[in-house]
Scaffold this active site. Sequence first.
Site, PDB file in Angstrom:
ATOM      1  N   GLU A 192       0.807  -1.222   0.000  1.00  0.00           N
ATOM      2  CA  GLU A 192       0.000   0.000   0.000  1.00  0.00           C
ATOM      3  C   GLU A 192       0.842   1.275   0.000  1.00  0.00           C
ATOM      4  O   GLU A 192       0.685   2.140   0.871  1.00  0.00           O
ATOM      5  CB  GLU A 192      -0.984  -0.027   1.169  1.00  0.00           C
ATOM      6  CG  GLU A 192      -1.979  -1.178   1.050  1.00  0.00           C
ATOM      7  CD  GLU A 192      -3.076  -1.174   2.106  1.00  0.00           C
ATOM      8  OE1 GLU A 192      -3.061  -0.286   2.990  1.00  0.00           O
ATOM      9  OE2 GLU A 192      -3.948  -2.048   2.046  1.00  0.00           O
ATOM     10  N   GLU A 230      -5.114  -8.748  -0.417  1.00  0.00           N
ATOM     11  CA  GLU A 230      -5.847  -8.584   0.834  1.00  0.00           C
ATOM     12  C   GLU A 230      -7.290  -8.268   0.485  1.00  0.00           C
ATOM     13  O   GLU A 230      -7.544  -7.440  -0.389  1.00  0.00           O
ATOM     14  CB  GLU A 230      -5.320  -7.417   1.675  1.00  0.00           C
ATOM     15  CG  GLU A 230      -4.001  -7.589   2.353  1.00  0.00           C
ATOM     16  CD  GLU A 230      -3.635  -6.361   3.192  1.00  0.00           C
ATOM     17  OE1 GLU A 230      -2.441  -6.128   3.357  1.00  0.00           O
ATOM     18  OE2 GLU A 230      -4.543  -5.633   3.662  1.00  0.00           O
TER      19      GLU A 230
END
Length: 499
Positions: free
Chosen positions: A160, A277
């Site tokens: 991220e 995820e």
Amino acid sequence: MDLIRAEMYQSKKRNQNWKYCVGTGRLGLALQEEYVKHLKQVQEDIGFRYIRGHGLFHDDIGIYQEVEIDGVMQPFYNFTYIDRIFDMLLELKLKPFIELGFMPSKLASGMQTVFYWKGNVTPPKDYQKWAELIRTTIEHFIDRYGLGEVLTWPFEVWNEPNLTGFWENADQQEYFKLYQITAETIKKIHPDLQVGGPAICGGSDHWVDAFLGFCRDENVPVDFFSRHAYTSRPPEKTPDYYYQELEPPEDMLEQFKSVRKQIEASGYPSLPFHITEFNTSYSPINPIHDTLLNAAYLAKILVEAGDLVNSFSYWTFSDVFEESGVPKSLFHGGFGMIAFHQIPKPTYHLYHFFNQLGETEHFRNDQLLITQKQDGTVVVLAWNLIMEKGSNFNKTVSFQLPFGTNKPIFKQRKRVTEQFGNAWNVWKQLGRPRFPTQQQIEFIKQAAVPIIETEQLLSDDLTESIVLEKNEVTLLSYIPITDETATYPLLNDRQLTSY
């Protein structure tokens, strides 16, 4: 109530993308006994192929260190812990889906960290040393596990980087630099090693075009694209919990579709697309993860997402997890499918049910998946997602079984409801003990299994109608049998007391 007829079936082989990968807390947690117990249980009942987690280069694993030699600080590599961890994973038939991060403190350019366990999220102060760390680590894996094995491991660069909390200033150009140096280093080791990224979260899909455009224009290697997906709205925060409303599950599927279209339009039409995820909420302290609704919500995702992405990795398999600190209670809103003391949550049962489905899919809709095994057994998953508060939301589902047999049929139904197979509900009935006694733990474990109902259907009774409670998830198995009652001519159950 509409009857789903056999002529409506469009049979096809089911893909297994739903079990390609599962998420874990940082890799260092794998040195804990309970973590390993949970993972063994998951592999026995579900059997994921890959596992992905943070912290490969975190100081608690200790791969990168520095020692002073002749007055100069030189890298020193220590693979003691990571060898123990990967040996254990491979023994459980799990391959690592390797996230390359975070930054070792001795190599970090700054002090910014994330999580309770302080993962450093700054760029390397020396990119040459970073490249050497990547090369040395992967070459060690090849030496230990063999080139053929390591060629099956994906290497994902960072986590991220579109968020300032995970990459200093969310600096896109700095991330591209990190990615390029990392990817080129990996390909120099062997051109068939898999490398990709950028593992962005939702809300930043402009990174899709930017990242793939950068790789295309600069001729930087990319073997897969990765992204994360959650459907929770902004939270209402309390000291112990996040409370978040959820978008409908269709929202997540639309995320997958839209990003897939971006990838296809970027010049990489066949690039594998991994969701490394996903879950309902992105918070490890949201009680929704412990609930029956979480399972019913994810059923449609598990049914349909495999048609859109190459994998979608549930975050995470276990509540042995410390991003927000050491968990403060048995049930605390953790991501895990399994709570402490090896207590399965409803979402665990959903995944276990999925692993019992047949290889051939006959029919699907928003509440039903009809499959068949090679031995002829028909296995049906049904669910009744209700996101409204209140009661009286029962739903009847009717369908025809795809049998052409004159034999009677044995039917087994496994149900997870608010009353059955729902450990969180029993914990509440016990008064929500933060640190339950052994007796309380046993009560919860005994109640945390699905209820099982059985019956025999007549050979000409091939139409089923089942009633689903609010957010119920149920698995039905139909097996043609040979009834041998007639071979016992003197058997008469009516002579038994009460029968």
